[in-house]
Design a protein around this motif. Structure first.
Motif, PDB file in Angstrom:
ATOM      1  N   GLU A  34       0.830  -1.205   0.000  1.00 53.17           N
ATOM      2  CA  GLU A  34       0.000   0.000   0.000  1.00 53.17           C
ATOM      3  C   GLU A  34       0.865   1.257   0.000  1.00 53.17           C
ATOM      4  O   GLU A  34       0.585   2.224  -0.720  1.00 53.17           O
ATOM      5  N   ILE A  35       1.925   1.239   0.781  1.00 49.98           N
ATOM      6  CA  ILE A  35       2.853   2.375   0.831  1.00 49.98           C
ATOM      7  C   ILE A  35       3.489   2.592  -0.539  1.00 49.98           C
ATOM      8  O   ILE A  35       3.554   3.721  -1.033  1.00 49.98           O
ATOM      9  N   ARG A  37       2.402   1.623  -3.470  1.00 45.41           N
ATOM     10  CA  ARG A  37       1.377   2.079  -4.429  1.00 45.41           C
ATOM     11  C   ARG A  37       1.049   3.551  -4.202  1.00 45.41           C
ATOM     12  O   ARG A  37       0.877   4.315  -5.154  1.00 45.41           O
ATOM     13  N   TRP A  38       0.943   3.974  -2.939  1.00 45.76           N
ATOM     14  CA  TRP A  38       0.643   5.377  -2.619  1.00 45.76           C
ATOM     15  C   TRP A  38       1.749   6.283  -3.156  1.00 45.76           C
ATOM     16  O   TRP A  38       1.484   7.322  -3.752  1.00 45.76           O
ATOM     17  N   LEU A  39       2.994   5.882  -2.952  1.00 42.60           N
ATOM     18  CA  LEU A  39       4.127   6.711  -3.359  1.00 42.60           C
ATOM     19  C   LEU A  39       4.269   6.805  -4.873  1.00 42.60           C
ATOM     20  O   LEU A  39       4.560   7.876  -5.403  1.00 42.60           O
ATOM     21  N   THR A  40       4.022   5.695  -5.571  1.00 42.83           N
ATOM     22  CA  THR A  40       4.357   5.623  -6.995  1.00 42.83           C
ATOM     23  C   THR A  40       3.182   5.670  -7.962  1.00 42.83           C
ATOM     24  O   THR A  40       3.375   5.950  -9.139  1.00 42.83           O
ATOM     25  N   GLY A  41       1.997   5.317  -7.489  1.00 40.01           N
ATOM     26  CA  GLY A  41       0.847   5.258  -8.381  1.00 40.01           C
ATOM     27  C   GLY A  41       0.693   3.934  -9.107  1.00 40.01           C
ATOM     28  O   GLY A  41      -0.223   3.770  -9.902  1.00 40.01           O
ATOM     29  N   LYS A  99      11.950   5.844   4.188  1.00 38.81           N
ATOM     30  CA  LYS A  99      11.377   6.535   5.346  1.00 38.81           C
ATOM     31  C   LYS A  99       9.968   6.025   5.647  1.00 38.81           C
ATOM     32  O   LYS A  99       9.603   5.824   6.816  1.00 38.81           O
ATOM     33  N   LEU A 100       9.167   5.810   4.612  1.00 34.77           N
ATOM     34  CA  LEU A 100       7.804   5.303   4.813  1.00 34.77           C
ATOM     35  C   LEU A 100       7.817   3.907   5.421  1.00 34.77           C
ATOM     36  O   LEU A 100       7.027   3.611   6.323  1.00 34.77           O
ATOM     37  N   VAL A 101       8.720   3.059   4.957  1.00 38.54           N
ATOM     38  CA  VAL A 101       8.822   1.706   5.518  1.00 38.54           C
ATOM     39  C   VAL A 101       9.303   1.794   6.969  1.00 38.54           C
ATOM     40  O   VAL A 101       8.812   1.064   7.830  1.00 38.54           O
ATOM     41  N   ALA A 109       0.506   4.933  12.435  1.00 43.57           N
ATOM     42  CA  ALA A 109      -0.776   4.616  11.788  1.00 43.57           C
ATOM     43  C   ALA A 109      -0.665   4.870  10.284  1.00 43.57           C
ATOM     44  O   ALA A 109      -0.029   5.820   9.852  1.00 43.57           O
ATOM     45  N   MET A 110      -1.331   4.023   9.495  1.00 44.19           N
ATOM     46  CA  MET A 110      -1.282   4.157   8.031  1.00 44.19           C
ATOM     47  C   MET A 110      -1.768   5.527   7.574  1.00 44.19           C
ATOM     48  O   MET A 110      -1.236   6.075   6.628  1.00 44.19           O
ATOM     49  N   GLU A 111      -2.779   6.084   8.240  1.00 47.01           N
ATOM     50  CA  GLU A 111      -3.281   7.406   7.843  1.00 47.01           C
ATOM     51  C   GLU A 111      -2.169   8.451   7.935  1.00 47.01           C
ATOM     52  O   GLU A 111      -2.075   9.342   7.084  1.00 47.01           O
ATOM     53  N   LYS A 112      -1.327   8.354   8.950  1.00 46.28           N
ATOM     54  CA  LYS A 112      -0.228   9.310   9.100  1.00 46.28           C
ATOM     55  C   LYS A 112       0.895   9.019   8.102  1.00 46.28           C
ATOM     56  O   LYS A 112       1.474   9.946   7.544  1.00 46.28           O
ATOM     57  N   ILE A 113       1.174   7.725   7.902  1.00 48.41           N
ATOM     58  CA  ILE A 113       2.215   7.368   6.950  1.00 48.41           C
ATOM     59  C   ILE A 113       1.858   7.873   5.555  1.00 48.41           C
ATOM     60  O   ILE A 113       2.696   8.405   4.836  1.00 48.41           O
ATOM     61  N   LEU A 114       0.582   7.737   5.195  1.00 45.67           N
ATOM     62  CA  LEU A 114       0.120   8.142   3.868  1.00 45.67           C
ATOM     63  C   LEU A 114      -0.291   9.616   3.798  1.00 45.67           C
ATOM     64  O   LEU A 114      -0.926  10.049   2.851  1.00 45.67           O
ATOM     65  N   ARG A 115       0.081  10.346   4.832  1.00 49.27           N
ATOM     66  CA  ARG A 115      -0.120  11.808   4.886  1.00 49.27           C
ATOM     67  C   ARG A 115      -1.550  12.207   4.600  1.00 49.27           C
ATOM     68  O   ARG A 115      -1.825  13.096   3.813  1.00 49.27           O
ATOM     69  N   LYS A 116      -2.506  11.510   5.254  1.00 46.72           N
ATOM     70  CA  LYS A 116      -3.928  11.822   5.055  1.00 46.72           C
ATOM     71  C   LYS A 116      -4.394  12.842   6.066  1.00 46.72           C
ATOM     72  O   LYS A 116      -3.923  12.922   7.162  1.00 46.72           O
TER      73      LYS A 116
END
Length: 116
Positions: A34-35, A37-41, A99-101, A109-116
């Motif tokens: 998920e990380i 995919r979020w970073l790269t599309g 850094k994300l890993v 939390a995933m919400e914070k990792i994915l900057r939501k």
């Protein structure tokens, strides 16, 4: 100027280390994916194809469908270097992923990792 060795390494050769790092801390392979995919599309299928064909880091980020515009919100230090201070674009993308890993493995939390 010679390229850094990481540029020519396949993402598939490092990917298991990302997964192991996450799993040791009670996180999952799905969260690592998920990380990425979020970073790269990349879609999950596209990510799988990139791993299968042993794409190197330079091409992996160059061919990324849509680098996330929120990635510039990733702050902090990886390997003693502030990610925001890295001038070489490909190296900065690699360090963003690192850094994300790291954040995932530290229990963020995933919400914070994915900057939501």
């Amino acid at each position: 100027m010679t390229k850094h060795k990481i540029y020519t390494m396949s993402v598939a050769s490092v990917y298991p280390h990302y997964v192991t790092k996450a799993e040791k801390k009670g996180r999952s392979k799905a969260e690592v994916d998920e990380i990425i995919r979020w970073l790269t599309g990349y879609s999950q299928e596209e990510l799988g194809a990139q791993l299968e064909k042993q794409t190197n880091f330079e091409d992996f980020f160059a061919e990324a469908p849509q680098l996330n515009p929120s990635r510039n919100m990733i702050k902090g230090v990886v390997c003693g270097v502030r990610v925001g201070d890295i001038e070489e674009p490909t190296m900065q993308e690699i360090r963003y992923l690192d850094k994300l890993v790291d954040e995932l493995a530290k229990g963020k939390a995933m919400e914070k990792i994915l900057r939501k």
